[in-house]
Design a protein around this motif. Structure first.
Motif, PDB file in Angstrom:
ATOM      1  N   LEU A 152      -8.788 -60.937  50.199  1.00  0.00           N
ATOM      2  CA  LEU A 152      -8.565 -59.775  49.332  1.00  0.00           C
ATOM      3  C   LEU A 152      -7.100 -59.649  48.934  1.00  0.00           C
ATOM      4  N   SER A 153      -6.187 -59.949  49.857  1.00  0.00           N
ATOM      5  CA  SER A 153      -4.745 -59.845  49.574  1.00  0.00           C
ATOM      6  C   SER A 153      -4.334 -60.825  48.479  1.00  0.00           C
ATOM      7  N   GLU A 154      -4.835 -62.030  48.570  1.00  0.00           N
ATOM      8  CA  GLU A 154      -4.508 -63.046  47.563  1.00  0.00           C
ATOM      9  C   GLU A 154      -4.999 -62.607  46.183  1.00  0.00           C
ATOM     10  N   LYS A 155      -6.219 -62.114  46.113  1.00  0.00           N
ATOM     11  CA  LYS A 155      -6.773 -61.654  44.837  1.00  0.00           C
ATOM     12  C   LYS A 155      -6.017 -60.436  44.321  1.00  0.00           C
ATOM     13  N   PHE A 156      -5.668 -59.521  45.213  1.00  0.00           N
ATOM     14  CA  PHE A 156      -4.954 -58.301  44.826  1.00  0.00           C
ATOM     15  C   PHE A 156      -3.617 -58.637  44.174  1.00  0.00           C
ATOM     16  N   LEU A 157      -2.852 -59.539  44.761  1.00  0.00           N
ATOM     17  CA  LEU A 157      -1.534 -59.884  44.216  1.00  0.00           C
ATOM     18  C   LEU A 157      -1.654 -60.521  42.834  1.00  0.00           C
ATOM     19  N   LYS A 158      -2.657 -61.362  42.663  1.00  0.00           N
ATOM     20  CA  LYS A 158      -2.869 -61.968  41.333  1.00  0.00           C
ATOM     21  C   LYS A 158      -3.280 -60.903  40.315  1.00  0.00           C
ATOM     22  N   ASP A 159      -4.120 -59.970  40.738  1.00  0.00           N
ATOM     23  CA  ASP A 159      -4.541 -58.896  39.834  1.00  0.00           C
ATOM     24  C   ASP A 159      -3.365 -57.998  39.450  1.00  0.00           C
ATOM     25  N   VAL A 160      -2.468 -57.731  40.397  1.00  0.00           N
ATOM     26  CA  VAL A 160      -1.295 -56.908  40.092  1.00  0.00           C
ATOM     27  C   VAL A 160      -0.451 -57.591  39.022  1.00  0.00           C
ATOM     28  N   ASP A 161      -0.205 -58.883  39.186  1.00  0.00           N
ATOM     29  CA  ASP A 161       0.556 -59.623  38.168  1.00  0.00           C
ATOM     30  C   ASP A 161      -0.124 -59.528  36.807  1.00  0.00           C
ATOM     31  N   SER A 162      -1.430 -59.713  36.793  1.00  0.00           N
ATOM     32  CA  SER A 162      -2.178 -59.696  35.539  1.00  0.00           C
ATOM     33  C   SER A 162      -2.105 -58.338  34.852  1.00  0.00           C
ATOM     34  N   TYR A 163      -2.297 -57.278  35.628  1.00  0.00           N
ATOM     35  CA  TYR A 163      -2.343 -55.949  35.012  1.00  0.00           C
ATOM     36  C   TYR A 163      -0.955 -55.426  34.651  1.00  0.00           C
ATOM     37  N   MET A 164       0.066 -55.807  35.406  1.00  0.00           N
ATOM     38  CA  MET A 164       1.423 -55.390  35.016  1.00  0.00           C
ATOM     39  C   MET A 164       1.780 -56.001  33.663  1.00  0.00           C
ATOM     40  N   THR A 165       1.385 -57.266  33.459  1.00  0.00           N
ATOM     41  CA  THR A 165       1.629 -57.921  32.166  1.00  0.00           C
ATOM     42  C   THR A 165       0.779 -57.277  31.069  1.00  0.00           C
ATOM     43  N   LYS A 166      -0.486 -57.008  31.376  1.00  0.00           N
ATOM     44  CA  LYS A 166      -1.412 -56.442  30.386  1.00  0.00           C
ATOM     45  C   LYS A 166      -0.962 -55.060  29.931  1.00  0.00           C
ATOM     46  N   ILE A 167      -0.547 -54.213  30.891  1.00  0.00           N
ATOM     47  CA  ILE A 167      -0.144 -52.846  30.540  1.00  0.00           C
ATOM     48  C   ILE A 167       1.057 -52.872  29.600  1.00  0.00           C
ATOM     49  N   ALA A 168       2.061 -53.696  29.945  1.00  0.00           N
ATOM     50  CA  ALA A 168       3.259 -53.765  29.098  1.00  0.00           C
ATOM     51  C   ALA A 168       2.940 -54.362  27.737  1.00  0.00           C
ATOM     52  N   SER A 169       2.058 -55.373  27.705  1.00  0.00           N
ATOM     53  CA  SER A 169       1.720 -56.015  26.423  1.00  0.00           C
ATOM     54  C   SER A 169       0.903 -55.096  25.519  1.00  0.00           C
ATOM     55  N   GLU A 170       0.200 -54.127  26.106  1.00  0.00           N
ATOM     56  CA  GLU A 170      -0.528 -53.148  25.297  1.00  0.00           C
ATOM     57  C   GLU A 170       0.421 -52.098  24.720  1.00  0.00           C
TER      58      GLU A 170
END
Length: 433
Positions: A152-170
């Motif tokens: 879960l930790s590995e997936k969580f960190l990847k998701d955080v990277d993805s959503y931080m990029t997505k939020i700023a790009s929106e």
């Protein structure tokens, strides 16, 4: 709009006078506001600046799943998460993070927030630890993380990277085109993105805090035993149940001895005698049969015991560092008490041959409630004495035994001459039934 009287500065730094002619007519023009009236109004709010800050920070954000993160990198991530949390609050993202409070261990310092919100960068720190290490170490003992939590930790960190990029790009294109698709629509879409991010965050953090609580329950297990026994002992004292009181005193002392040996290296191998506290109380009761030295050691023992009990009773309120050796006051009190017990062994051995206290004494039992005022008095006078003679190696005076019926001065000899101490013994004998 033209400013025909602007002052100017020449290369040398001197300020010029009024401008005239064509140069004066140029002046500075106020930046033209763009966008619809709603957008122009929105640009003057705090939330607009939060959006701009998100875009600015995101440009230099590290990837939390793979990059090596120093303190500066964590600070950048923390600031971005803070902006996201404030935006979520502004857009009224419905979130429920009471698990942070519910699964914060009852003995863990500091006290948790009662109404937690936002996104703590420490969650990312801990996720990286779980991902990189098989367990966590407290007090020289390793506690393993479950394999599912590591996944879960590995997936969580990847998701955080993805959503931080997505939020700023929106956010970024809408800032550039003055929310051409409509400010209301932008807010709805951003809220949807933040709700997904919030759900992802909660899913991981709730699992992590549960796992951490399970580990800390094992870490604090000996502490919980001390707190429980002290509470039961206090209740027995309030009921004046003397048999239960003495039994719980013995159980508490055994738990304290085990706890001290777990934390303090190189303690003397001598074990505590049986009935430590009942025998210490008997020393005061059989004062006329004991030497002054034995009484001295017994009183120190009771003082150190009382200080430790009061500390234990306040642990649920004051909390502890899970690295138990880092709790310096607790370590000091444990060491002092251990030394006092061994120093008083001679006195305890002597009174153990006399009639048991429960068969000889009928009133004035030694309880925490009875002795606390005397302890505060001793601590206060000792503090004043240390202030007046800091260069002298002084020790706190022995605890006055209020339970024997004597005044503090009579029992300890504080500010008393030798001529006053002898009548105190006679007075003590006259009180016994």
């Amino acid at each position: 709009q033209d400013r025909t009287a602007e002052s100017t500065t020449d290369p040398s730094g001197a300020r010029g006078g009024r401008l005239s002619g064509a140069d004066g007519k140029k002046g500075k023009k106020k930046a033209k506001e763009t966008g619809t009236p709603d957008v122009q109004k929105f640009k003057k709010t705090r939330e607009f600046w939060l959006l701009k800050e998100c875009v600015t920070i995101q440009e230099s954000l590290p990837f939390v799943a793979v990059d090596a993160l120093d303190e500066l990198a964590f600070m950048k991530v923390a600031r971005f998460l803070n902006m996201v949390g404030l935006l979520a609050e502004h857009l009224q993202v419905q979130t429920k993070k009471d698990y942070r409070f519910n699964h914060h261990h009852k003995y863990l310092a500091p006290t948790p927030q009662f109404f937690p919100f936002g996104y703590d960068v420490d969650c990312i720190r801990q996720a990286r630890i779980v991902q990189e290490k098989p367990g966590v170490t407290y007090n020289n003992q390793e506690y393993q993380f479950a394999e599912t939590l590591r996944t879960l930790s590995e997936k969580f960190l990847k998701d955080v990277d993805s959503y931080m990029t997505k939020i700023a790009s929106e956010i970024e294109p809408r800032l550039k085109d003055d929310f051409a698709t409509g400010l209301k629509r932008f807010k709805v879409e951003l809220k949807e993105d933040l709700e997904v991010f919030d759900e992802m965050w909660i899913k991981y953090e709730s699992e992590y805090v549960k796992a951490k609580h399970d580990i800390l329950s094992k870490v604090f297990e000996p502490v919980d035993r001390l707190v429980t026994l002290e509470m039961m002992l206090t209740q027995a004292e309030e009921r004046l149940d003397v048999e239960a009181k003495q039994a719980l005193e013995n159980e508490l002392i055994r738990a304290i001895e085990q706890f001290a040996r777990m934390l303090i290296p190189n303690l003397p191998p001598e074990a505590f005698p049986e009935d430590v506290i009942p025998l210490a109380e008997a020393c005061i009761f059989y004062e006329s049969k004991c030497t002054d030295e034995w009484l001295h050691f017994a009183k120190y023992l009771i003082k150190d015991y009382l200080e430790l009990r009061i500390y234990i009773s306040k642990i649920p309120e004051d909390r502890l560092d899970p690295h138990l050796k880092e709790n310096q006051q607790m370590m000091r009190l444990l060491k002092n008490f251990h030394e006092s017990v061994l120093a008083a062994k001679g006195a305890l051995d002597f009174v153990s041959r006399l009639p048991r206290l429960i068969h000889a004494k009928t009133s004035n039992w030694m309880t925490k409630k009875v002795l606390e005022p005397d302890l505060r008095y001793i601590q206060k006078t000792a503090h004043l004495a240390l202030e007046q003679a800091a260069e002298v190696d002084m020790r706190i005076p022995p605890l006055p035994m209020a339970c024997s019926g004597l005044s503090s001065e009579e029992q300890l000899g504080i500010r008393s001459s030798p001529s006053r101490q002898r009548p105190a013994r006679a007075h003590c004998r006259s009180l016994r039934t």
